[in-house]
Design a protein around this motif. Sequence first.
Motif, short mmCIF file in Angstrom:
data_model
loop_
_atom_site.label_atom_id
_atom_site.label_comp_id
_atom_site.label_asym_id
_atom_site.label_seq_id
_atom_site.Cartn_x
_atom_site.Cartn_y
_atom_site.Cartn_z
N GLY A 1 41.05 30.16 46.34
CA GLY A 1 39.80 30.88 46.27
C GLY A 1 39.67 31.90 47.39
O GLY A 1 40.62 32.19 48.12
N ASN A 2 38.47 32.43 47.53
CA ASN A 2 38.21 33.45 48.54
C ASN A 2 37.96 32.80 49.90
O ASN A 2 36.81 32.69 50.36
N VAL A 3 39.04 32.35 50.51
CA VAL A 3 38.97 31.67 51.80
C VAL A 3 39.89 32.43 52.77
O VAL A 3 41.02 32.80 52.41
N GLN A 4 39.43 32.64 53.98
CA GLN A 4 40.21 33.36 54.97
C GLN A 4 41.00 32.38 55.83
O GLN A 4 40.62 31.23 56.02
N ILE A 5 42.11 32.87 56.37
CA ILE A 5 42.93 32.03 57.24
C ILE A 5 42.14 31.61 58.47
O ILE A 5 42.34 30.51 59.02
N SER A 6 41.19 32.43 58.90
CA SER A 6 40.36 32.07 60.04
C SER A 6 39.49 30.86 59.73
O SER A 6 39.23 30.03 60.61
N ASP A 7 39.06 30.74 58.46
CA ASP A 7 38.28 29.57 58.05
C ASP A 7 39.12 28.30 58.13
O ASP A 7 38.65 27.24 58.56
N PRO B 1 41.05 30.76 42.42
CA PRO B 1 40.46 29.42 42.45
C PRO B 1 40.58 28.74 41.10
O PRO B 1 40.88 29.40 40.09
N PRO B 2 40.35 27.43 41.03
CA PRO B 2 40.29 26.77 39.72
C PRO B 2 39.18 27.39 38.88
O PRO B 2 38.17 27.87 39.42
N VAL B 3 39.34 27.36 37.58
CA VAL B 3 38.36 27.97 36.68
C VAL B 3 36.98 27.35 36.92
O VAL B 3 36.81 26.14 36.90
#
Length: 463
Positions: free
Chosen positions: A340-346, A376-378
């Motif tokens: 999904g829309n997750v950053q490496i910093s997160d 991401p998963p649907v």
Amino acid sequence: MTQSVVVQVGQCGNQIGCCFWDLALREHAAVNQKGIYDEAISSFFRNVDTRVVGDGGSISKGKICSLKARAVLIDMEEGVVNEILQGPLRDVFDTKQLITDISGSGNNWAVGHRVFGSLYQDQILEKLRKSAEHCDCLQCFFIIHSMGGGTGSGLGTFLLKMLEDEFPEVYRFVTSIYPSEYHLYPLFLIASLLMFFPQKSLFDIISKIDLMVNSGKLGTTVKPKSLVTSSSGALKTRHKKPFDAMNNIVANLLLNLTSSARFEGSLNMDLNEISMNLVPFPQLHYLVSSLTPLYTLTDVNIPPRRLDQMFSDAFSKDHQLLRADPKHSLYLACALMVRGNVQISDVRRNIERLKPSLQFVSWNQEGWKTSLCSIPPVGHSHSLLALANNTCVKPTFMELKERFMRLYKKKAHLHHYLQVEGMEESCFTEAVSSLSALIQEYNQLDATKNMPVQDLPRLSIAM
């Protein structure tokens, strides 16, 4: 682009595999709406020209191509495979890649391993080689089976040995379901990586969802025709298909495990990287897994968890797919596969937040491997699959040994195995010896907890 082949063995293996392919097709359809055969799809599917060539060399009109799963289906009782071939996924499987019998293995490991292993060895090898030939770059075999019956357990372990002999350079990822009456089989030592799921643990998770449904906490978020529930709102564990919900959990885990191989991401993790980073010693290749969310959109519309809470859940006792508490045991390594829309910093921020509560072996304090898949998963904004090589699996093996020894001392059921040609009682003593050695390996690691580096003993497992 690399490809993988899924080998489904026995009733349980084929049911989980069928669920995986269904979810994978839904996922690719949501992402690839133009229906173009691309690298993402080719990782687990191949494009087959189904036009019929006539006697004169002309090609008949009709369907030009069809997606076929890179799969081999094996079962010594043909009922489940026939059901798959009559179902909605019947066109997904290549009928030339199926092996069935009609008699079954009679829930006897020895029959599956000794009898059907020898009888079908050449046919199985031919199917495996054909699947490998269809790959541009074969990366791994996924073996899905159960240790509770005869085909999945006996023929499944025979298959593992065959893969080691015939494809020694190809990784072998084993997904194994085992019931409480699990027996001892030393051949798991030849897997590259093994994720095992006790039915008790899966049932516990389903029961928790059931409790939430009945309490009204989920409201209308659980779909009435999902794999999780029946039309009456009660879990199917009480109806005619008791294992559908459990199989769906495992299939969903495989969906997330293979996401980096199937989709793009800013920090994708190759399947071989999982083994290289999580298995410091070949013998200790048993992984503990946790997944959030547990279900796909086809089952449950649970509101998205806050990102930080998702990471906390992945390390909590209640979210493990094994009855174990990794927080109170020793980590050898850990992989976080985020979608999904997750950053490496997160990811880094959450690792730093959780590290004080987790204990890693002294020689691998930074034993983290992370991956970011942008898809991401649907129906969900993000998901997290955590895979841990942790000594918390030791109690499971100790309980397994104790349960086995109680039966073995009474010679219970022994005659069912020894009546099969080629089976000797030494097979059981060797299995006990292998399991005892494995437990001792974990004991050595646990003994190093809280020990100063200069006092650490030289581990016998180091190689």
